[in-house]
Design an enzyme around this catalytic site. Structure first.
Site, PDB file in Angstrom:
ATOM      1  N   GLU A 169     -86.917  88.821  30.542  1.00 56.62           N
ATOM      2  CA  GLU A 169     -87.627  89.737  29.817  1.00 56.62           C
ATOM      3  C   GLU A 169     -87.422  91.247  29.969  1.00 56.62           C
ATOM      4  OE1 GLU A 169     -91.676  87.790  28.898  1.00 56.62           O
ATOM      5  OE2 GLU A 169     -90.571  85.993  28.447  1.00 56.62           O
ATOM      6  N   GLU A 353     -87.337  79.746  27.748  1.00 61.79           N
ATOM      7  CA  GLU A 353     -88.891  79.828  27.956  1.00 61.79           C
ATOM      8  C   GLU A 353     -89.297  79.314  26.451  1.00 61.79           C
ATOM      9  OE1 GLU A 353     -91.455  82.875  29.397  1.00 61.79           O
ATOM     10  OE2 GLU A 353     -90.247  82.971  31.239  1.00 61.79           O
TER      11      GLU A 353
HETATM   12  O1  IFM Z   1     -96.369  84.112  31.501  1.00 67.67           O
HETATM   13  C1  IFM Z   1     -95.136  84.351  30.730  1.00 67.67           C
HETATM   14  C2  IFM Z   1     -94.225  84.664  31.299  1.00 67.67           C
HETATM   15  O2  IFM Z   1     -94.264  85.262  32.641  1.00 67.67           O
HETATM   16  C3  IFM Z   1     -92.973  85.384  30.623  1.00 67.67           C
HETATM   17  N1  IFM Z   1     -92.877  84.737  29.300  1.00 67.67           N
HETATM   18  C4  IFM Z   1     -93.897  84.717  28.436  1.00 67.67           C
HETATM   19  C5  IFM Z   1     -95.079  83.742  29.195  1.00 67.67           C
HETATM   20  C6  IFM Z   1     -96.243  83.537  28.527  1.00 67.67           C
HETATM   21  O3  IFM Z   1     -96.777  84.708  27.998  1.00 67.67           O
END
Ligand code: IFM
Length: 437
Positions: A169, A353
């Site tokens: 990210e 994710e």
């Molecule tokens: O917990 C985070 C993760 O570290 C990165 N992506 C989003 C998740 C939820 O906020």
């Protein structure tokens, strides 16, 4: 209760996984890891809810076998985890921490022994403090430091790793860390932001080149994407949503795949980028083997007075998760088709994710419904012809949700942060049933 789509609804070879990250679960005060800028950020009053930090987290460092057994029971094909730079190199450079390398060695062996593919992320946000002292992501030299760390780590575990993503990210590292100040290092400075955003991508490129040179396979990148609805149909709000989308989504996607940055982002950031940034774009956009999308929600964006990006978020009408994030599965289908058609073509895509924070404990019917809606959106994208190759739930365990501490629970497995006991939730059982062969 909603049923999850079953494995058989997806193409042969489609991979299902769960994801975690080092600082959020390991227990960073243990095992010889160096201090990180998240420890420093959390030690500064007011930055993290309840002044919590990652010192113990889920104590995964000492409970790794139990957690790997949970992955085995879940029936996932692949586990997306990250390594902590400061656990490998406590000062960010120089001497390695053998205890840390041993831990990651055992983790990878434990996955392989259970028939689970190890999907490695090299950086999921905990920068060694010693490098933060040198300017962190604002310092161009970080691209070389990051490549060196990559080499040290892969010398030890690279032979058993299934895939590598350098940086999780980039938006969050760049923007939340340097523009809004919500994440470490907590800056609110547009010049720092522009430089960090570019250096993050440069570090991605240098690490990727170093890994290609050593023959490491299956190299990708992971971007988080957020759908920006204009708050109204007015031109000003539509332009504001385009600016949001440019610095949030397209800056990284376009940089990584086309070697350029969107005009709407350069309007605000161009004057602050390091001189000669254009010469880095070939390294940044070297070919990838896959691209990962992290997807959770959409935002409503309105124009606002003030300097670029001159916008604000407004409340939306859809049901919300415990993060206050609207549930908008259409955004996932949109992004999968849009990313493939605009940026990546036939390259395999992964949802790296997806998941929700909920207060419903182990009876988490709301999480099952959320996952079902998003898996349906993934199926719709597959039917549209998108080369989607896998889907990862965030997250295996309840964990340290950064500035929001331990209160926001994303896990398929509940963690009691007093006793560190793990309790699989209803969503864990539902997913295990869906993945059963
Ligand atoms: O917990 C985070 C993760 O570290 C990165 N992506 C989003 C998740 C939820 O906020």
């Amino acid at each position: 209760m909603t049923d999850l789509p079953q494995r058989a609804a997806f193409p042969d070879g489609f991979l299902f996984g769960a994801a975690t990250s080092a600082y959020q679960i390991e227990g960073h005060a243990q095992g010889g890891a160096g201090r990180t800028h998240w420890d420093d950020f959390a030690a500064t009053p007011g930055n993290v809810v309840n002044a919590e930090d990652g010192a113990v987290a889920c104590d995964h460092l000492n409970r790794m076998d139990e957690d790997l057994d949970l992955l085995g029971q879940l029936g996932v094909d692949v586990y997306r985890f990250s390594t902590s730079w400061a656990r490998v190199l406590p000062e960010g450079r120089g001497a390695a921490n053998e205890t840390g390398l041993d831990f990651y060695d055992r983790l990878v062996d434990g996955l392989v022994a259970r028939g689970i593919k190890p999907a490695l992320t090299l950086y999921h946000w905990e920068l060694p403090s010693a490098l933060a002292d040198l300017g962190g992501w604002r310092n161009r030299d970080i691209a070389g430091w990051f490549a060196d760390y990559t080499e040290v780590l892969l010398d030890r575990i690279g032979d058993r790793i299934w895939s590598v993503a350098p940086i999780n990210e980039p938006f969050c590292v760049g923007w939340l860390g340097h523009f809004t100040g919500d994440h470490a290092p907590g800056l609110r400075d547009i010049r720092a932001t522009a430089r960090a955003m570019h250096h993050i991508l440069l570090a991605h490129g240098t690490a990727t080149a170093a890994m290609r040179a050593r023959g490491q396979q299956n190299l990708g990148a992971v971007c988080n994407l957020e759908f920006a609805h204009p708050a109204t149909d007015k031109l000003n709000d539509r332009l504001a949503a385009e600016r949001y989308e440019a610095f949030y989504n397209r800056f990284y996607l376009q940089g990584l795949t086309k070697g350029s940055y969107p005009e709407e982002a350069l309007e605000g950031l161009g004057a602050h980028l390091p001189a000669g940034w254009e010469a880095d774009m070939d390294v940044i956009s070297a070919p990838l083997d896959w691209l990962g999308l992290n997807y959770y929600t959409c935002k409503r964006i309105a124009a606002a007075p003030g300097p670029w990006p001159a916008l604000r978020e407004v409340d939306g009408p859809l049901p919300k998760t415990d993060m206050g994030w609207e549930v908008y599965p259409d955004g996932l289908r949109h992004f999968l088709t849009w990313v493939a058609s605009e940026f990546t073509g036939n390259l395999p895509l992964y949802v790296t994710e997806n998941g929700m924070a909920s207060r419903s404990g182990t009876e988490d019917a709301d999480r099952i419904a959320y996952l079902a809606q998003h898996l349906d959106a993934a199926c719709a994208a597959l039917a549209d012809g998108v080369p989607l190759a896998g889907y990862f739930v965030w997250s295996l365990l309840d964990n340290f949700e950064w500035a929001l501490g331990y209160g926001k629970r994303f896990g398929l497995v509940e963690v009691d942060f007093e006793t560190l006991e793990r309790r699989p939730k209803a969503s864990f059982d539902a997913l295990a049933k869906a993945l059963h062969r």
